[in-house]
Design a protein around this motif. Sequence first.
Motif, PDB file in Angstrom:
ATOM      1  N   HIS A 185       0.834  -1.203   0.000  1.00  0.00           N
ATOM      2  CA  HIS A 185       0.000   0.000   0.000  1.00  0.00           C
ATOM      3  C   HIS A 185       0.868   1.252   0.000  1.00  0.00           C
ATOM      4  O   HIS A 185       0.616   2.216  -0.741  1.00  0.00           O
ATOM      5  N   TYR A 186       1.929   1.242   0.825  1.00  0.00           N
ATOM      6  CA  TYR A 186       2.829   2.398   0.883  1.00  0.00           C
ATOM      7  C   TYR A 186       3.542   2.598  -0.449  1.00  0.00           C
ATOM      8  O   TYR A 186       3.611   3.719  -0.975  1.00  0.00           O
ATOM      9  N   MET A 187       4.066   1.511  -1.012  1.00  0.00           N
ATOM     10  CA  MET A 187       4.825   1.598  -2.254  1.00  0.00           C
ATOM     11  C   MET A 187       3.969   2.128  -3.393  1.00  0.00           C
ATOM     12  O   MET A 187       4.426   2.934  -4.211  1.00  0.00           O
ATOM     13  N   ARG A 188       2.709   1.707  -3.449  1.00  0.00           N
ATOM     14  CA  ARG A 188       1.859   2.074  -4.572  1.00  0.00           C
ATOM     15  C   ARG A 188       1.228   3.452  -4.424  1.00  0.00           C
ATOM     16  O   ARG A 188       0.813   4.051  -5.416  1.00  0.00           O
ATOM     17  N   SER A 189       1.140   3.956  -3.212  1.00  0.00           N
ATOM     18  CA  SER A 189       0.456   5.232  -3.001  1.00  0.00           C
ATOM     19  C   SER A 189       1.398   6.386  -2.666  1.00  0.00           C
ATOM     20  O   SER A 189       0.942   7.521  -2.538  1.00  0.00           O
ATOM     21  N   ARG A 190       2.699   6.131  -2.569  1.00  0.00           N
ATOM     22  CA  ARG A 190       3.628   7.156  -2.085  1.00  0.00           C
ATOM     23  C   ARG A 190       3.773   8.345  -3.027  1.00  0.00           C
ATOM     24  O   ARG A 190       4.204   9.424  -2.617  1.00  0.00           O
ATOM     25  N   HIS A 191       3.417   8.179  -4.317  1.00  0.00           N
ATOM     26  CA  HIS A 191       3.527   9.287  -5.264  1.00  0.00           C
ATOM     27  C   HIS A 191       2.165   9.856  -5.651  1.00  0.00           C
ATOM     28  O   HIS A 191       2.055  10.558  -6.661  1.00  0.00           O
ATOM     29  N   GLY A 192       1.129   9.548  -4.885  1.00  0.00           N
ATOM     30  CA  GLY A 192      -0.160  10.186  -5.122  1.00  0.00           C
ATOM     31  C   GLY A 192      -1.265   9.310  -5.665  1.00  0.00           C
ATOM     32  O   GLY A 192      -2.397   9.773  -5.850  1.00  0.00           O
ATOM     33  N   VAL A 193      -0.986   8.032  -5.934  1.00  0.00           N
ATOM     34  CA  VAL A 193      -2.043   7.111  -6.348  1.00  0.00           C
ATOM     35  C   VAL A 193      -3.048   6.942  -5.208  1.00  0.00           C
ATOM     36  O   VAL A 193      -2.662   6.836  -4.040  1.00  0.00           O
ATOM     37  N   ILE A 194      -4.336   6.939  -5.538  1.00  0.00           N
ATOM     38  CA  ILE A 194      -5.397   6.757  -4.543  1.00  0.00           C
ATOM     39  C   ILE A 194      -5.949   5.346  -4.698  1.00  0.00           C
ATOM     40  O   ILE A 194      -6.511   5.002  -5.740  1.00  0.00           O
ATOM     41  N   LEU A 195      -5.777   4.520  -3.670  1.00  0.00           N
ATOM     42  CA  LEU A 195      -6.180   3.116  -3.735  1.00  0.00           C
ATOM     43  C   LEU A 195      -7.594   2.928  -3.203  1.00  0.00           C
ATOM     44  O   LEU A 195      -7.952   3.472  -2.158  1.00  0.00           O
ATOM     45  N   PHE A 196      -8.393   2.124  -3.949  1.00  0.00           N
ATOM     46  CA  PHE A 196      -9.757   1.832  -3.532  1.00  0.00           C
ATOM     47  C   PHE A 196     -10.067   0.357  -3.782  1.00  0.00           C
ATOM     48  O   PHE A 196      -9.634  -0.210  -4.792  1.00  0.00           O
ATOM     49  N   PRO A 197     -10.826  -0.270  -2.877  1.00  0.00           N
ATOM     50  CA  PRO A 197     -11.290  -1.640  -3.166  1.00  0.00           C
ATOM     51  C   PRO A 197     -12.305  -1.612  -4.292  1.00  0.00           C
ATOM     52  O   PRO A 197     -12.965  -0.591  -4.535  1.00  0.00           O
ATOM     53  N   MET A 198     -12.427  -2.735  -5.011  1.00  0.00           N
ATOM     54  CA  MET A 198     -13.291  -2.799  -6.182  1.00  0.00           C
ATOM     55  C   MET A 198     -14.722  -2.397  -5.851  1.00  0.00           C
ATOM     56  O   MET A 198     -15.377  -1.690  -6.624  1.00  0.00           O
ATOM     57  N   GLU A 199     -15.210  -2.835  -4.694  1.00  0.00           N
ATOM     58  CA  GLU A 199     -16.614  -2.563  -4.362  1.00  0.00           C
ATOM     59  C   GLU A 199     -16.896  -1.076  -4.099  1.00  0.00           C
ATOM     60  O   GLU A 199     -18.051  -0.658  -4.057  1.00  0.00           O
ATOM     61  N   GLY A 200     -15.848  -0.255  -3.940  1.00  0.00           N
ATOM     62  CA  GLY A 200     -16.068   1.164  -3.667  1.00  0.00           C
ATOM     63  C   GLY A 200     -15.684   2.082  -4.799  1.00  0.00           C
ATOM     64  O   GLY A 200     -15.916   3.294  -4.727  1.00  0.00           O
ATOM     65  N   ILE A 201     -15.126   1.537  -5.878  1.00  0.00           N
ATOM     66  CA  ILE A 201     -14.571   2.386  -6.931  1.00  0.00           C
ATOM     67  C   ILE A 201     -15.663   3.117  -7.717  1.00  0.00           C
ATOM     68  O   ILE A 201     -15.490   4.283  -8.102  1.00  0.00           O
ATOM     69  N   TYR A 202     -16.809   2.471  -7.950  1.00  0.00           N
ATOM     70  CA  TYR A 202     -17.874   3.126  -8.710  1.00  0.00           C
ATOM     71  C   TYR A 202     -18.469   4.286  -7.922  1.00  0.00           C
ATOM     72  O   TYR A 202     -18.685   5.380  -8.467  1.00  0.00           O
ATOM     73  N   ARG A 203     -18.699   4.095  -6.625  1.00  0.00           N
ATOM     74  CA  ARG A 203     -19.239   5.173  -5.786  1.00  0.00           C
ATOM     75  C   ARG A 203     -18.281   6.363  -5.746  1.00  0.00           C
ATOM     76  O   ARG A 203     -18.708   7.514  -5.752  1.00  0.00           O
ATOM     77  N   GLN A 204     -16.981   6.052  -5.696  1.00  0.00           N
ATOM     78  CA  GLN A 204     -16.004   7.135  -5.693  1.00  0.00           C
ATOM     79  C   GLN A 204     -16.025   7.891  -7.010  1.00  0.00           C
ATOM     80  O   GLN A 204     -15.898   9.124  -7.044  1.00  0.00           O
ATOM     81  N   GLY A 205     -16.193   7.169  -8.114  1.00  0.00           N
ATOM     82  CA  GLY A 205     -16.311   7.816  -9.414  1.00  0.00           C
ATOM     83  C   GLY A 205     -17.519   8.726  -9.483  1.00  0.00           C
ATOM     84  O   GLY A 205     -17.441   9.852 -10.001  1.00  0.00           O
ATOM     85  N   LEU A 206     -18.646   8.266  -8.953  1.00  0.00           N
ATOM     86  CA  LEU A 206     -19.858   9.095  -8.911  1.00  0.00           C
ATOM     87  C   LEU A 206     -19.639  10.367  -8.105  1.00  0.00           C
ATOM     88  O   LEU A 206     -20.131  11.448  -8.458  1.00  0.00           O
ATOM     89  N   LYS A 207     -18.880  10.229  -7.027  1.00  0.00           N
ATOM     90  CA  LYS A 207     -18.588  11.398  -6.185  1.00  0.00           C
ATOM     91  C   LYS A 207     -17.780  12.433  -6.961  1.00  0.00           C
ATOM     92  O   LYS A 207     -18.060  13.635  -6.910  1.00  0.00           O
ATOM     93  N   TYR A 208     -16.780  11.978  -7.709  1.00  0.00           N
ATOM     94  CA  TYR A 208     -16.000  12.899  -8.529  1.00  0.00           C
ATOM     95  C   TYR A 208     -16.878  13.580  -9.568  1.00  0.00           C
ATOM     96  O   TYR A 208     -16.751  14.776  -9.835  1.00  0.00           O
ATOM     97  N   VAL A 209     -17.756  12.798 -10.207  1.00  0.00           N
ATOM     98  CA  VAL A 209     -18.635  13.355 -11.235  1.00  0.00           C
ATOM     99  C   VAL A 209     -19.531  14.438 -10.643  1.00  0.00           C
ATOM    100  O   VAL A 209     -19.700  15.523 -11.221  1.00  0.00           O
TER     101      VAL A 209
END
Length: 279
Positions: free
Chosen positions: A136-160
């Motif tokens: 998690h640290y290695m993949r997010s240290r440069h600004g990547v935002i990690l989300f579990p699959m079941e929450g990714i669509y809701r997060q997309g809706l929030k951005y929209v």
Amino acid sequence: MPFWVMYLISDLLYLITFYLVRYRKETTFCNLRNSFPEKSDHEISMLAKAYYRHFCDFLLESLKGISVPAHKLDKRVKLLNPEVLAELARERKNFALVSAHYGNWEWLNNLPSRMEHDLLVIYRPLKSKVVDRLSHYMRSRHGVILFPMEGIYRQGLKYVSEKGLFSIWFLADQRPPRISRFWTLFLNQEAPFFEGVEKISRKLGLAVIFLDMQKIRRGHYEVTFRKLFDNATSTRENEVTLSCVREMENEITRKPEFWLWSHKRFKHTRPENIKLITA
């Protein structure tokens, strides 16, 4: 550790992995033979050795990613046409970024510093808590935002709803369950695929961008972005998924040694009640 020392260690690791430990050699050779039946035993053997050399490089490069600064990654991962992403930002269009387990996808975690969109990455927690925290640290240290699959669509809706710029990165060659509805030919074999790229892209009206990553030499990669669809909402059923599968297949067949052949990607057999989708 200097890179040249790291690659000396990788050479040693290759000898141990291929000749002593024989890590998943049966799976690797089986996948290669089935994918390239036209190749001779000698060609398959040479391809397997090239894969294991790259695989050992990948493992050590990934560990190096824990501490390597973003500016050094920028020099080793060159974006050939970043204007594709810049144009999407000017047009205020969000997009799905699609790639395979090819090259060194772990060194792409610095993409957020080179684009205006927030980069959301689908993340599956690992069983080991220690390894999970490190990953998690290695993949997010440069600004990547990690989300579990079941929450990714809701997060997309929030951005929209908030009119924010975002992209969702899909590693589209993951192996889904046997009961997956979408099966097609991939590398000369029947294989299932997750439909998340298509479903989420169509629901959120995303553009679809394929990320082609080529290894130029040891520790140096070049990335090309290819726009497959300007807006997935207007696509036909299965069109997005099939296009992504074909892009991955073309990328792999050009230089096969840089794909993850030791993964048990073709483990499942298609159920009789599920049709093979080819068009």
